[in-house]
Design a protein around this motif. Structure first.
Motif, short mmCIF file in Angstrom:
data_model
loop_
_atom_site.label_atom_id
_atom_site.label_comp_id
_atom_site.label_asym_id
_atom_site.label_seq_id
_atom_site.Cartn_x
_atom_site.Cartn_y
_atom_site.Cartn_z
N THR A 156 4.33 2.13 0.25
CA THR A 156 4.68 3.53 -0.02
C THR A 156 6.19 3.71 -0.18
O THR A 156 6.65 4.46 -1.05
CB THR A 156 4.11 4.43 1.11
N GLN A 157 6.95 3.00 0.65
CA GLN A 157 8.41 3.10 0.54
C GLN A 157 8.88 2.59 -0.82
O GLN A 157 9.71 3.22 -1.47
CB GLN A 157 9.02 2.26 1.66
N HIS A 158 8.31 1.49 -1.27
CA HIS A 158 8.67 0.95 -2.58
C HIS A 158 8.28 1.92 -3.69
O HIS A 158 9.05 2.18 -4.61
CB HIS A 158 7.97 -0.41 -2.79
N PHE A 159 7.09 2.51 -3.57
CA PHE A 159 6.58 3.40 -4.63
C PHE A 159 7.46 4.64 -4.78
O PHE A 159 7.60 5.19 -5.85
CB PHE A 159 5.13 3.81 -4.29
N ASN A 160 8.06 5.06 -3.67
CA ASN A 160 8.82 6.31 -3.68
C ASN A 160 10.34 6.10 -3.69
O ASN A 160 11.09 6.98 -3.27
CB ASN A 160 8.43 7.16 -2.47
N SER A 161 10.78 4.93 -4.13
CA SER A 161 12.22 4.67 -4.15
C SER A 161 12.53 3.76 -5.33
O SER A 161 11.65 3.45 -6.12
CB SER A 161 12.65 3.99 -2.85
N ASP A 162 13.79 3.33 -5.41
CA ASP A 162 14.17 2.39 -6.47
C ASP A 162 14.22 0.96 -5.94
O ASP A 162 14.85 0.09 -6.53
CB ASP A 162 15.57 2.75 -7.01
N MET A 163 13.59 0.72 -4.82
CA MET A 163 13.64 -0.60 -4.18
C MET A 163 13.24 -1.70 -5.18
O MET A 163 12.18 -1.64 -5.78
CB MET A 163 12.65 -0.61 -3.00
N PRO A 164 14.11 -2.71 -5.37
CA PRO A 164 13.72 -3.81 -6.28
C PRO A 164 12.52 -4.58 -5.72
O PRO A 164 12.34 -4.64 -4.49
CB PRO A 164 14.97 -4.70 -6.31
N SER A 165 11.75 -5.18 -6.62
CA SER A 165 10.53 -5.88 -6.21
C SER A 165 10.82 -6.97 -5.18
O SER A 165 10.07 -7.16 -4.23
CB SER A 165 9.85 -6.50 -7.42
N LYS A 166 11.93 -7.71 -5.39
CA LYS A 166 12.23 -8.81 -4.46
C LYS A 166 12.48 -8.28 -3.05
O LYS A 166 12.08 -8.91 -2.06
CB LYS A 166 13.45 -9.59 -4.94
N ASP A 167 13.14 -7.14 -2.97
CA ASP A 167 13.40 -6.54 -1.65
C ASP A 167 12.09 -6.08 -1.01
O ASP A 167 11.89 -6.16 0.20
CB ASP A 167 14.35 -5.33 -1.76
N ALA A 168 11.17 -5.58 -1.86
CA ALA A 168 9.87 -5.12 -1.34
C ALA A 168 9.10 -6.30 -0.76
O ALA A 168 8.49 -6.20 0.32
CB ALA A 168 9.07 -4.44 -2.44
N VAL A 169 9.16 -7.44 -1.45
CA VAL A 169 8.47 -8.64 -0.95
C VAL A 169 9.06 -9.05 0.40
O VAL A 169 8.33 -9.31 1.37
CB VAL A 169 8.58 -9.80 -1.98
N ALA A 170 10.39 -9.06 0.48
CA ALA A 170 11.05 -9.44 1.74
C ALA A 170 10.66 -8.46 2.85
O ALA A 170 10.36 -8.86 3.99
CB ALA A 170 12.56 -9.47 1.55
N ALA A 171 10.64 -7.16 2.51
CA ALA A 171 10.29 -6.14 3.51
C ALA A 171 8.83 -6.32 3.97
O ALA A 171 8.51 -6.14 5.16
CB ALA A 171 10.49 -4.74 2.93
N LEU A 172 7.97 -6.70 3.03
CA LEU A 172 6.55 -6.89 3.37
C LEU A 172 6.40 -8.04 4.38
O LEU A 172 5.71 -7.91 5.40
CB LEU A 172 5.75 -7.18 2.09
N VAL A 173 7.08 -9.14 4.09
CA VAL A 173 6.99 -10.30 4.98
C VAL A 173 7.52 -9.94 6.36
O VAL A 173 6.88 -10.23 7.39
CB VAL A 173 7.79 -11.50 4.37
N THR A 174 8.66 -9.26 6.41
CA THR A 174 9.27 -8.87 7.69
C THR A 174 8.34 -7.94 8.47
O THR A 174 8.10 -8.11 9.68
CB THR A 174 10.61 -8.17 7.46
N ALA A 175 7.79 -6.95 7.76
CA ALA A 175 6.94 -5.95 8.42
C ALA A 175 5.68 -6.61 9.00
O ALA A 175 5.27 -6.31 10.13
CB ALA A 175 6.56 -4.86 7.44
N ILE A 176 5.10 -7.52 8.23
CA ILE A 176 3.87 -8.18 8.72
C ILE A 176 4.18 -9.05 9.93
O ILE A 176 3.48 -9.01 10.95
CB ILE A 176 3.22 -9.02 7.59
N ASN A 177 5.29 -9.79 9.86
CA ASN A 177 5.64 -10.65 11.00
C ASN A 177 5.92 -9.84 12.25
O ASN A 177 5.57 -10.25 13.36
CB ASN A 177 6.81 -11.56 10.64
N ALA A 178 6.52 -8.67 12.07
CA ALA A 178 6.80 -7.83 13.24
C ALA A 178 5.52 -7.27 13.84
O ALA A 178 5.43 -7.04 15.05
CB ALA A 178 7.75 -6.70 12.83
N ALA A 179 4.52 -7.06 12.97
CA ALA A 179 3.26 -6.43 13.45
C ALA A 179 2.25 -7.44 13.97
O ALA A 179 1.29 -7.07 14.63
CB ALA A 179 2.64 -5.63 12.31
N ARG A 180 2.45 -8.72 13.67
CA ARG A 180 1.47 -9.76 14.06
C ARG A 180 1.29 -9.88 15.57
O ARG A 180 2.25 -9.76 16.31
CB ARG A 180 1.91 -11.12 13.53
#
Ligand code: GAL
Length: 417
Positions: A393-417
């Motif tokens: 949702t953050q990526h969809f509603n901002s100008d976040m580049p795809s590479k940053d979204a991938v990095a954010a996804l990995v970080t978010a999942i690792n934090a939630a595991r």
């Protein structure tokens, strides 16, 4: 004669008080999120079916597609020691409540009615824990559909897109003509519904399994995932300016009225299509989401019973048995847009889209491409699901580049595991 009338009157009075008593005892309070027009029509089928068996219905609707608000309300009710008699749950939520030891055991009635033989394993995996039936499946929904206004496509000489490149080409043409290509509601679960389709459509079923079901680091942090976010960015350019916060059924209404050409959404849209007196597969075409033909993403709505005392056990068992009966599964799913969760219900009365769903389900089972939907609670536990939703949702509603979204996804999942 007189005495016959008198005894009939007494019998009637007795009957009334007995059934009045039975009704007071045999009522269920049901927490659910089926509040759109089509969903409410499906609730009525359930309510009427129960009423015929003397089980009263106390409605506890919590609006909000995808059920997030309903889950929060349910947690609050259970935490305060006042659970509802029954609640609608998606698969992962059945797992979570069951692990807490908070669900009623339905095994005796399951054995009596032979549910084990007619419910597919993939659904049983969510319903049965440690050999105990913890919930009853009402349906099988398929979220990887693309809904198309047939007239808009015909008038503009367009063909249903089969790949994401074709989708982009069609959407660009529509946009040039001033037509909103995609009806969308900017809510995290709806963004995630689109994300599911893009991950599967761009990466294929093996990639979906590794990235979404197994959370494999190499798949998550990959060029394919960068391409997925690139496509999400393209899709952002195809929605109208007022998409933010819009409910899914209002997005569906845009397609029904021809105000938008397409919607990526599960087959609960059919409830709205039928309510608007349109024919699914004719006025509103159902095609598998681009690039996802041959795969079947699924989610099932379950009802689980909360232990609220022995006085409600009979009603809870009647409720569960009623939901699982073949005639109910047919009647309910004809209205809800889904297909029955039992394998022994005939598809004869169902529309073209449901028939396709039934056929595709069978082939997906044999090819190993039947997979749980992340957006609809059949892939990851709530904590990880939420972390993934946030990034999408953050990526969809901002100008976040795809590479940053991938990095954010990995970080978010690792934090939630
Ligand atoms: C899904 C649910 C469906 C439908 C949809 C929109 O998660 O399984 O039955 O209601 O949300 O609310």
């Amino acid at each position: 004669m007189k005495s016959t009338f008198a005894s009939l009157a007494i019998a009637a009075a007795l009957n009334a008080s007995v059934s009045g008593f039975a009704l007071a005892q045999d009522s269920v309070e049901v927490l659910h999120w089926w509040t759109s027009g089509g969903e409410a029509a499906a609730v009525s089928v359930l309510k009427d079916d129960l009423q015929k068996q003397g089980v009263g219905w106390q409605d506890m609707p919590v609006a909000g597609g995808g059920g997030e608000a309903a889950n929060t309300a349910l947690k609050a009710r259970v935490t305060s020691g006042n659970p509802p008699t029954a609640a609608q749950l998606l698969g992962m939520a059945v797992n979570e409540w069951s692990e807490e030891g908070l669900l009623g055991d339905l095994t005796s009635i399951a054995d009596q009615e032979g549910w084990g033989k007619v419910v597919p394993d993939v659904i049983k995996n969510f319903a049965v824990h440690d050999g105990k039936w913890q919930a009853v499946p009402v349906n099988i929904h398929r979220p990887n559909w693309l809904w198309i206004n047939a007239k808009v496509f015909k008038d503009n000489g367009l063909e249903p897109p089969k790949t994401w490149d074709e989708f982009n080409a069609v959407a660009d043409k529509l946009k040039e003509k001033g037509i909103v290509p995609l009806a969308h509601g900017g809510q995290p679960w709806q963004d995630a519904t689109v994300f599911d389709d893009v991950v599967l459509g761009i990466g294929g079923p093996e990639f979906y399994k590794r990235a979404i079901l197994e959370l494999d680091d190499a798949a998550l942090d990959s060029d394919t995932m960068v391409k997925v976010f690139d496509q999400m960015r393209k899709i952002r350019g195809y929605v109208d300016p007022n998409f933010s916060g819009r409910d899914w059924n209002l997005a569906t209404a845009m397609v029904l009225k021809g105000e938008a050409a397409m919607q990526l959404m599960g087959d609960w849209t059919k409830g709205e299509i039928v309510k608007a007196n349109l024919t699914p597969g004719v006025d509103i075409l159902c095609v598998t989401a681009p690039g996802t033909e041959g795969s079947f993403l699924f989610n099932t709505d379950f009802f689980a019973m909360f232990p609220v005392g022995d006085s409600k056990l009979a009603a809870q068992h009647k409720f569960a048995a009623s939901v699982m009966s073949p005639s109910f599964q047919e009647a309910f799913n004809l209205v809800k847009g889904s297909i029955p969760a039992r394998t022994d219900v005939s598809g004869d009365k169902f529309d073209a889209c449901a028939k396709k769903s039934m056929g595709d389900l069978k082939s997906a089972v044999s090819s190993g491409t039947l997979m749980g939907s992340l957006a609809h609670g059949h892939a990851e536990p709530a904590g990880i699901q939420r972390a993934m939703f946030d990034v999408v949702t953050q990526h969809f509603n901002s100008d976040m580049p795809s590479k940053d979204a991938v990095a954010a996804l990995v970080t978010a999942i690792n934090a939630a595991r």
